[in-house]
Enzyme design. Structure first.
Site, mmCIF file in Angstrom:
data_model
loop_
_atom_site.group_PDB
_atom_site.id
_atom_site.type_symbol
_atom_site.label_atom_id
_atom_site.label_comp_id
_atom_site.label_asym_id
_atom_site.label_seq_id
_atom_site.Cartn_x
_atom_site.Cartn_y
_atom_site.Cartn_z
ATOM 1 N N ARG A 171 39.987 40.861 42.441
ATOM 2 C CA ARG A 171 41.339 40.103 43.289
ATOM 3 C C ARG A 171 40.964 40.077 44.803
ATOM 4 O O ARG A 171 41.968 40.085 45.447
ATOM 5 C CB ARG A 171 42.186 41.707 43.378
ATOM 6 C CG ARG A 171 41.622 42.405 41.609
ATOM 7 C CD ARG A 171 43.280 41.485 41.152
ATOM 8 N NE ARG A 171 43.985 42.312 40.059
ATOM 9 C CZ ARG A 171 43.227 42.447 38.797
ATOM 10 N NH1 ARG A 171 42.473 41.500 38.454
ATOM 11 N NH2 ARG A 171 43.587 43.093 37.646
ATOM 12 N N SER A 243 49.682 45.612 38.070
ATOM 13 C CA SER A 243 49.048 46.988 39.315
ATOM 14 C C SER A 243 49.441 47.296 39.948
ATOM 15 O O SER A 243 49.350 46.546 41.052
ATOM 16 C CB SER A 243 47.375 46.622 38.893
ATOM 17 O OG SER A 243 47.198 46.591 37.301
ATOM 18 N N GLU A 339 47.706 46.692 45.563
ATOM 19 C CA GLU A 339 46.707 45.236 45.557
ATOM 20 C C GLU A 339 48.503 44.870 45.705
ATOM 21 O O GLU A 339 47.984 42.957 45.599
ATOM 22 C CB GLU A 339 46.797 45.225 43.891
ATOM 23 C CG GLU A 339 45.936 43.546 43.041
ATOM 24 C CD GLU A 339 46.581 43.721 41.861
ATOM 25 O OE1 GLU A 339 46.488 44.543 40.985
ATOM 26 O OE2 GLU A 339 46.767 42.233 41.113
HETATM 27 N N1 EPU Z 1 43.980 55.274 31.785
HETATM 28 C C1 EPU Z 1 44.791 56.317 31.605
HETATM 29 N N2 EPU Z 1 45.926 56.363 31.699
HETATM 30 C C2 EPU Z 1 47.277 55.279 32.318
HETATM 31 C C3 EPU Z 1 46.502 54.551 32.559
HETATM 32 C C4 EPU Z 1 45.117 53.811 31.887
HETATM 33 O O1 EPU Z 1 43.990 57.248 30.748
HETATM 34 O O2 EPU Z 1 47.864 55.928 32.530
HETATM 35 C C5 EPU Z 1 42.843 54.564 31.525
HETATM 36 C C6 EPU Z 1 43.029 53.538 30.028
HETATM 37 O O3 EPU Z 1 42.602 54.123 28.625
HETATM 38 C C7 EPU Z 1 41.575 53.555 30.120
HETATM 39 C C8 EPU Z 1 41.479 53.242 31.302
HETATM 40 O O4 EPU Z 1 42.343 53.361 31.809
HETATM 41 O O5 EPU Z 1 40.683 54.065 29.748
HETATM 42 C C9 EPU Z 1 41.627 51.865 32.282
HETATM 43 O O6 EPU Z 1 43.159 51.097 31.615
HETATM 44 P P1 EPU Z 1 43.516 49.387 31.397
HETATM 45 O O7 EPU Z 1 42.305 49.005 30.227
HETATM 46 O O8 EPU Z 1 44.582 49.572 30.785
HETATM 47 O O9 EPU Z 1 42.652 48.631 32.903
HETATM 48 P P2 EPU Z 1 43.121 49.154 33.664
HETATM 49 O O10 EPU Z 1 41.703 48.922 34.929
HETATM 50 O O11 EPU Z 1 44.360 50.289 34.101
HETATM 51 C C10 EPU Z 1 43.282 46.771 34.863
HETATM 52 C C11 EPU Z 1 43.520 45.176 35.373
HETATM 53 C C12 EPU Z 1 45.065 45.226 34.759
HETATM 54 C C13 EPU Z 1 44.609 44.262 33.730
HETATM 55 C C14 EPU Z 1 43.294 45.120 32.311
HETATM 56 C C15 EPU Z 1 42.552 44.883 30.978
HETATM 57 C C16 EPU Z 1 43.129 46.107 37.838
HETATM 58 C C17 EPU Z 1 43.861 46.317 39.114
HETATM 59 N N3 EPU Z 1 44.789 46.070 36.844
HETATM 60 O O12 EPU Z 1 43.674 47.685 34.286
HETATM 61 O O13 EPU Z 1 45.448 43.755 35.191
HETATM 62 O O14 EPU Z 1 46.008 44.099 32.939
HETATM 63 O O15 EPU Z 1 42.476 45.956 33.471
HETATM 64 O O16 EPU Z 1 41.771 44.307 31.900
HETATM 65 O O17 EPU Z 1 42.289 45.777 38.151
HETATM 66 C C18 EPU Z 1 47.284 43.591 37.209
HETATM 67 O O18 EPU Z 1 46.327 43.231 37.637
HETATM 68 O O19 EPU Z 1 48.675 43.585 37.555
HETATM 69 C C19 EPU Z 1 47.118 43.707 35.900
HETATM 70 C C20 EPU Z 1 48.050 44.763 34.882
#
Ligand code: EPU
Length: 344
Positions: A171, A243, A339
């Site tokens: 990012r 995010s 972010e």
């Molecule tokens: N999780 C929870 N509860 C929640 C959200 C997440 O337990 O409410 C857990 C999930 O089960 C998983 C972990 O947290 O084990 C990670 O969640 P997820 O795979 O949804 O990804 P993230 O790290 O929360 C990042 C990006 C997203 C992108 C996803 C998939 C950032 C800031 N965000 O989210 O990007 O779609 O990975 O690659 O890095 C964005 O930038 O707007 C965005 C949506």
């Protein structure tokens, strides 16, 4: 190199509502709003430099307006997706900064070019995606970016940044650091592959792709769209900026002691030895999915996404986000950074 002068076809509005230019759905006004569809129009407008403050926006999917913007908001509607070079392995595609991001991804998938499929359905436009280095499901836009073309806001000169000069990281890019606020991105050139090179290692992506019939560009795009639609709000229906926070990166010993205290905590070791934590998981653990805030909350399927429940003002969102940061700090000792780009 200076741009040539020409008859200006630029669109310019005074006291312009930005409601439809930010996916959070926050009402804010720009003193002046300018839309340009070519480098020459933009250069003519900049001339020998703008005297008032300026803000360059893309699709407004990563912005939070806290006040009106007392200056010039610049928005590219530069179009075009042109092959500028190719060999038996690669395609170099030069894309206008105003092109909708998902239209670009759909176009590359339809043409059988590999690289961007994991980034399906990300809201926003091509120019901003290079600033933000948008990423999802194990791929970041910067991985594919060959070069970024821009116009300097100080003297309308043309500038060109190679992949290395962009200094892409999670990012992050040079356009968020020393080049912040200095340029308007006009074109981004992507290096795409003609041969399959899928990245299906993130979460349940490969499982979903298999269920759809195996790894093809169309199936990967479909799987990513389905996963996103299930977890993330549709900006056309619920205001948000995706995010809201970045996933924090901590040193390995910090991650190890957190894992001991919270064995279920998702952790992602990085190549440099540090560990990326899941901000969404921590916010979820703090119970924010169930808080009855009137105007602002987190999305019920993904706690990392702060949503406008209707009628939220920028300052409501900031107050809510500060409370979230505090709770995560208190429970896990980890500081979350936004972010989202806060304006005002
Ligand atoms: N999780 C929870 N509860 C929640 C959200 C997440 O337990 O409410 C857990 C999930 O089960 C998983 C972990 O947290 O084990 C990670 O969640 P997820 O795979 O949804 O990804 P993230 O790290 O929360 C990042 C990006 C997203 C992108 C996803 C998939 C950032 C800031 N965000 O989210 O990007 O779609 O990975 O690659 O890095 C964005 O930038 O707007 C965005 C949506």
């Amino acid at each position: 190199m200076q741009c040539k002068k020409l008859i200006v076809m630029i669109k310019k509005f005074e006291s312009y509502s930005l409601l439809l230019h930010n996916t959070f759905g926050i009402e804010a006004k720009a003193k002046t709003f300018v839309e340009f569809s070519s480098e020459d129009e933009l250069c003519s407008f900049i001339g020998s430099g703008l005297e008032t403050p300026s803000l360059v926006i893309g699709g407004g999917s990563n912005l939070l307006f806290v006040n009106d913007f007392d200056g010039i908001v610049l928005h590219s509607v530069i179009n075009g997706m042109d092959i500028v070079a190719e060999d038996e392995n690669d395609i170099l595609l030069r894309v206008g900064s105003g092109v909708n991001w998902d239209e670009l991804v759909a176009y590359t998938v339809a043409n059988g070019w590999y690289g961007l499929e994991n980034l399906s359905l990300i809201p926003g436009e091509v120019g901003a995606s290079a600033v933000q280095n948008v990423g999802a499901y194990g791929v970041e836009a910067g991985d594919l970016i060959e070069k970024v073309e821009a116009i300097s806001l100080s003297d309308a000169s043309k500038r060109c940044f190679t992949h290395d000069e962009c200094r892409f990281a999670y990012r992050y890019s040079i356009f968020k650091a020393e080049e912040k606020g200095r340029n308007v991105i006009t074109y981004v050139t992507y290096r795409l592959k003609k041969n399959a090179a899928f990245k299906l290692g993130y979460g349940n992506l490969s499982e979903r792709v298999e269920q759809l019939g195996g790894a093809t560009l169309e199936n990967v795009r479909r799987a990513v769209c389905e996963i996103r639609e299930a977890k993330l709000p549709n900006p056309a229906e619920i205001g948000s900026a995706g995010s809201f926070f970045m996933n924090p990166v901590v040193a390995a010993p910090v991650a190890a002691s957190l894992k001991e205290a919270y064995p279920d905590m998702p952790q992602y070791p990085l190549a440099d030895g540090n560990v990326k934590l899941s901000a969404g998981w921590m916010i979820d653990q703090c119970g924010w999915k169930n808080t009855p805030h009137e105007h602002v909350g987190v999305y019920r399927y993904q706690a990392l996404v702060v949503v406008n429940r209707g009628g939220a003002k920028g300052e409501d969102v900031i107050a809510f986000a500060s409370a979230v940061v505090e709770s995560v700090k208190e429970k896990f000792g980890v500081t979350l950074n936004m972010e989202v780009n806060v304006i005002g």
